[in-house]
Design a protein around this motif. Sequence first.
Motif, PDB file in Angstrom:
ATOM      1  N   TYR A 103       5.007 -12.277  -3.580  1.00  0.00           N
ATOM      2  CA  TYR A 103       4.309 -13.451  -3.049  1.00  0.00           C
ATOM      3  C   TYR A 103       4.000 -13.252  -1.568  1.00  0.00           C
ATOM      4  O   TYR A 103       2.891 -13.535  -1.099  1.00  0.00           O
ATOM      5  CB  TYR A 103       5.180 -14.701  -3.276  1.00  0.00           C
ATOM      6  CG  TYR A 103       4.605 -15.963  -2.708  1.00  0.00           C
ATOM      7  CD1 TYR A 103       3.480 -16.552  -3.291  1.00  0.00           C
ATOM      8  CD2 TYR A 103       5.173 -16.582  -1.601  1.00  0.00           C
ATOM      9  CE1 TYR A 103       2.955 -17.709  -2.772  1.00  0.00           C
ATOM     10  CE2 TYR A 103       4.646 -17.746  -1.072  1.00  0.00           C
ATOM     11  CZ  TYR A 103       3.545 -18.301  -1.661  1.00  0.00           C
ATOM     12  OH  TYR A 103       2.992 -19.456  -1.153  1.00  0.00           O
ATOM     13  N   TRP A 104       4.977 -12.727  -0.803  1.00  0.00           N
ATOM     14  CA  TRP A 104       4.771 -12.472   0.609  1.00  0.00           C
ATOM     15  C   TRP A 104       3.665 -11.443   0.813  1.00  0.00           C
ATOM     16  O   TRP A 104       2.800 -11.592   1.687  1.00  0.00           O
ATOM     17  CB  TRP A 104       6.069 -11.976   1.238  1.00  0.00           C
ATOM     18  CG  TRP A 104       5.879 -11.525   2.663  1.00  0.00           C
ATOM     19  CD1 TRP A 104       5.803 -12.294   3.778  1.00  0.00           C
ATOM     20  CD2 TRP A 104       5.706 -10.179   3.111  1.00  0.00           C
ATOM     21  NE1 TRP A 104       5.611 -11.532   4.888  1.00  0.00           N
ATOM     22  CE2 TRP A 104       5.548 -10.210   4.500  1.00  0.00           C
ATOM     23  CE3 TRP A 104       5.680  -8.942   2.463  1.00  0.00           C
ATOM     24  CZ2 TRP A 104       5.364  -9.069   5.261  1.00  0.00           C
ATOM     25  CZ3 TRP A 104       5.504  -7.814   3.240  1.00  0.00           C
ATOM     26  CH2 TRP A 104       5.352  -7.883   4.617  1.00  0.00           C
ATOM     27  N   GLU A 106       1.132 -10.834  -1.161  1.00  0.00           N
ATOM     28  CA  GLU A 106      -0.148 -11.486  -1.445  1.00  0.00           C
ATOM     29  C   GLU A 106      -0.578 -12.377  -0.289  1.00  0.00           C
ATOM     30  O   GLU A 106      -1.750 -12.380   0.114  1.00  0.00           O
ATOM     31  CB  GLU A 106      -0.048 -12.318  -2.725  1.00  0.00           C
ATOM     32  CG  GLU A 106       0.084 -11.496  -3.984  1.00  0.00           C
ATOM     33  CD  GLU A 106       0.369 -12.348  -5.214  1.00  0.00           C
ATOM     34  OE1 GLU A 106       0.376 -13.590  -5.095  1.00  0.00           O
ATOM     35  OE2 GLU A 106       0.609 -11.768  -6.285  1.00  0.00           O
ATOM     36  N   GLU A 107       0.370 -13.145   0.269  1.00  0.00           N
ATOM     37  CA  GLU A 107       0.049 -14.028   1.394  1.00  0.00           C
ATOM     38  C   GLU A 107      -0.327 -13.213   2.630  1.00  0.00           C
ATOM     39  O   GLU A 107      -1.254 -13.585   3.367  1.00  0.00           O
ATOM     40  CB  GLU A 107       1.237 -14.958   1.702  1.00  0.00           C
ATOM     41  CG  GLU A 107       1.511 -16.001   0.645  1.00  0.00           C
ATOM     42  CD  GLU A 107       0.341 -16.946   0.434  1.00  0.00           C
ATOM     43  OE1 GLU A 107      -0.321 -17.352   1.417  1.00  0.00           O
ATOM     44  OE2 GLU A 107       0.082 -17.289  -0.740  1.00  0.00           O
ATOM     45  N   LYS A 109      -1.729 -10.297   2.589  1.00  0.00           N
ATOM     46  CA  LYS A 109      -3.055  -9.756   2.307  1.00  0.00           C
ATOM     47  C   LYS A 109      -4.122 -10.821   2.569  1.00  0.00           C
ATOM     48  O   LYS A 109      -5.156 -10.548   3.191  1.00  0.00           O
ATOM     49  CB  LYS A 109      -3.111  -9.287   0.857  1.00  0.00           C
ATOM     50  CG  LYS A 109      -4.400  -8.624   0.478  1.00  0.00           C
ATOM     51  CD  LYS A 109      -4.329  -8.171  -0.965  1.00  0.00           C
ATOM     52  CE  LYS A 109      -5.652  -7.576  -1.399  1.00  0.00           C
ATOM     53  NZ  LYS A 109      -5.633  -7.169  -2.805  1.00  0.00           N
ATOM     54  N   ARG A 110      -3.861 -12.059   2.120  1.00  0.00           N
ATOM     55  CA  ARG A 110      -4.814 -13.158   2.367  1.00  0.00           C
ATOM     56  C   ARG A 110      -4.966 -13.430   3.856  1.00  0.00           C
ATOM     57  O   ARG A 110      -6.071 -13.673   4.337  1.00  0.00           O
ATOM     58  CB  ARG A 110      -4.342 -14.430   1.663  1.00  0.00           C
ATOM     59  CG  ARG A 110      -4.556 -14.407   0.196  1.00  0.00           C
ATOM     60  CD  ARG A 110      -4.242 -15.758  -0.434  1.00  0.00           C
ATOM     61  NE  ARG A 110      -4.123 -15.596  -1.862  1.00  0.00           N
ATOM     62  CZ  ARG A 110      -3.220 -16.146  -2.631  1.00  0.00           C
ATOM     63  NH1 ARG A 110      -2.321 -16.940  -2.104  1.00  0.00           N
ATOM     64  NH2 ARG A 110      -3.208 -15.948  -3.917  1.00  0.00           N
ATOM     65  N   LEU A 111      -3.832 -13.396   4.568  1.00  0.00           N
ATOM     66  CA  LEU A 111      -3.881 -13.631   6.011  1.00  0.00           C
ATOM     67  C   LEU A 111      -4.732 -12.569   6.694  1.00  0.00           C
ATOM     68  O   LEU A 111      -5.554 -12.894   7.553  1.00  0.00           O
ATOM     69  CB  LEU A 111      -2.462 -13.640   6.582  1.00  0.00           C
ATOM     70  CG  LEU A 111      -2.352 -13.848   8.088  1.00  0.00           C
ATOM     71  CD1 LEU A 111      -2.898 -15.210   8.478  1.00  0.00           C
ATOM     72  CD2 LEU A 111      -0.920 -13.671   8.542  1.00  0.00           C
ATOM     73  N   LYS A 112      -4.578 -11.325   6.285  1.00  0.00           N
ATOM     74  CA  LYS A 112      -5.387 -10.256   6.878  1.00  0.00           C
ATOM     75  C   LYS A 112      -6.861 -10.464   6.566  1.00  0.00           C
ATOM     76  O   LYS A 112      -7.723 -10.252   7.423  1.00  0.00           O
ATOM     77  CB  LYS A 112      -4.920  -8.888   6.355  1.00  0.00           C
ATOM     78  CG  LYS A 112      -3.632  -8.404   6.957  1.00  0.00           C
ATOM     79  CD  LYS A 112      -3.255  -7.044   6.416  1.00  0.00           C
ATOM     80  CE  LYS A 112      -1.923  -6.587   6.938  1.00  0.00           C
ATOM     81  NZ  LYS A 112      -1.506  -5.301   6.388  1.00  0.00           N
ATOM     82  N   GLU A 113      -7.141 -10.868   5.329  1.00  0.00           N
ATOM     83  CA  GLU A 113      -8.541 -11.107   4.946  1.00  0.00           C
ATOM     84  C   GLU A 113      -9.141 -12.244   5.778  1.00  0.00           C
ATOM     85  O   GLU A 113     -10.262 -12.130   6.287  1.00  0.00           O
ATOM     86  CB  GLU A 113      -8.631 -11.452   3.465  1.00  0.00           C
ATOM     87  CG  GLU A 113      -8.375 -10.286   2.536  1.00  0.00           C
ATOM     88  CD  GLU A 113      -8.349 -10.686   1.064  1.00  0.00           C
ATOM     89  OE1 GLU A 113      -8.506 -11.887   0.772  1.00  0.00           O
ATOM     90  OE2 GLU A 113      -8.114  -9.806   0.220  1.00  0.00           O
ATOM     91  N   ILE A 114      -8.389 -13.333   5.936  1.00  0.00           N
ATOM     92  CA  ILE A 114      -8.880 -14.472   6.704  1.00  0.00           C
ATOM     93  C   ILE A 114      -9.041 -14.056   8.167  1.00  0.00           C
ATOM     94  O   ILE A 114     -10.041 -14.389   8.823  1.00  0.00           O
ATOM     95  CB  ILE A 114      -7.901 -15.666   6.581  1.00  0.00           C
ATOM     96  CG1 ILE A 114      -7.947 -16.216   5.153  1.00  0.00           C
ATOM     97  CG2 ILE A 114      -8.228 -16.755   7.580  1.00  0.00           C
ATOM     98  CD1 ILE A 114      -6.883 -17.269   4.855  1.00  0.00           C
ATOM     99  N   HIS A 115      -8.100 -13.325   8.670  1.00  0.00           N
ATOM    100  CA  HIS A 115      -8.165 -12.883  10.063  1.00  0.00           C
ATOM    101  C   HIS A 115      -9.363 -11.967  10.270  1.00  0.00           C
ATOM    102  O   HIS A 115     -10.077 -12.085  11.278  1.00  0.00           O
ATOM    103  CB  HIS A 115      -6.875 -12.169  10.409  1.00  0.00           C
ATOM    104  CG  HIS A 115      -6.759 -11.807  11.861  1.00  0.00           C
ATOM    105  ND1 HIS A 115      -7.709 -11.149  12.572  1.00  0.00           N
ATOM    106  CD2 HIS A 115      -5.754 -12.017  12.756  1.00  0.00           C
ATOM    107  CE1 HIS A 115      -7.345 -10.953  13.790  1.00  0.00           C
ATOM    108  NE2 HIS A 115      -6.140 -11.485  13.940  1.00  0.00           N
ATOM    109  N   LYS A 117     -12.133 -11.929   8.534  1.00  0.00           N
ATOM    110  CA  LYS A 117     -13.356 -12.724   8.408  1.00  0.00           C
ATOM    111  C   LYS A 117     -13.617 -13.507   9.691  1.00  0.00           C
ATOM    112  O   LYS A 117     -14.765 -13.639  10.117  1.00  0.00           O
ATOM    113  CB  LYS A 117     -13.252 -13.699   7.239  1.00  0.00           C
ATOM    114  CG  LYS A 117     -13.379 -13.033   5.895  1.00  0.00           C
ATOM    115  CD  LYS A 117     -13.289 -14.081   4.782  1.00  0.00           C
ATOM    116  CE  LYS A 117     -13.336 -13.430   3.432  1.00  0.00           C
ATOM    117  NZ  LYS A 117     -13.173 -14.409   2.340  1.00  0.00           N
TER     118      LYS A 117
END
Length: 120
Positions: A103-104, A106-107, A109-115, A117
């Motif tokens: 879970y960490w 995945e989170e 990875k999402r944080l990196k993607e948002i950052h 973007k």
Amino acid sequence: MLLRGNTKNRLGWFAGIVFCVIAISIAIAADMTFEDAQIRTVHARKAMEDKKKELEIFIEEAQKRRSVVTKLTTQLKSAQAALEAAEAQVLSVEKEYENLQKYWAEEAKRLKEIHSKERR
């Protein structure tokens, strides 16, 4: 085959010696006075009572050791049950840890993607 022969010889010698001792005892008993027989009986009774006391001590010691073994066996079973429960808990927590690690990841990875973007 050789063992049987030796055993038979030993048994034969032993039986012969026993018969001789019995015969001698009977001959001595015939010559004994009442007082001699009474003294021998008293000594035999004392030896028997001493041996009985020794036997009772060993029986008591064996019973104490048996109770210790029973107590330790009970403790061992209890400790084994506690160990099994602890190992089950370890497996459960390990699975939870692995799930949280995924879970960490995945989170993160999402944080990196948002950052990434937001930086564009």
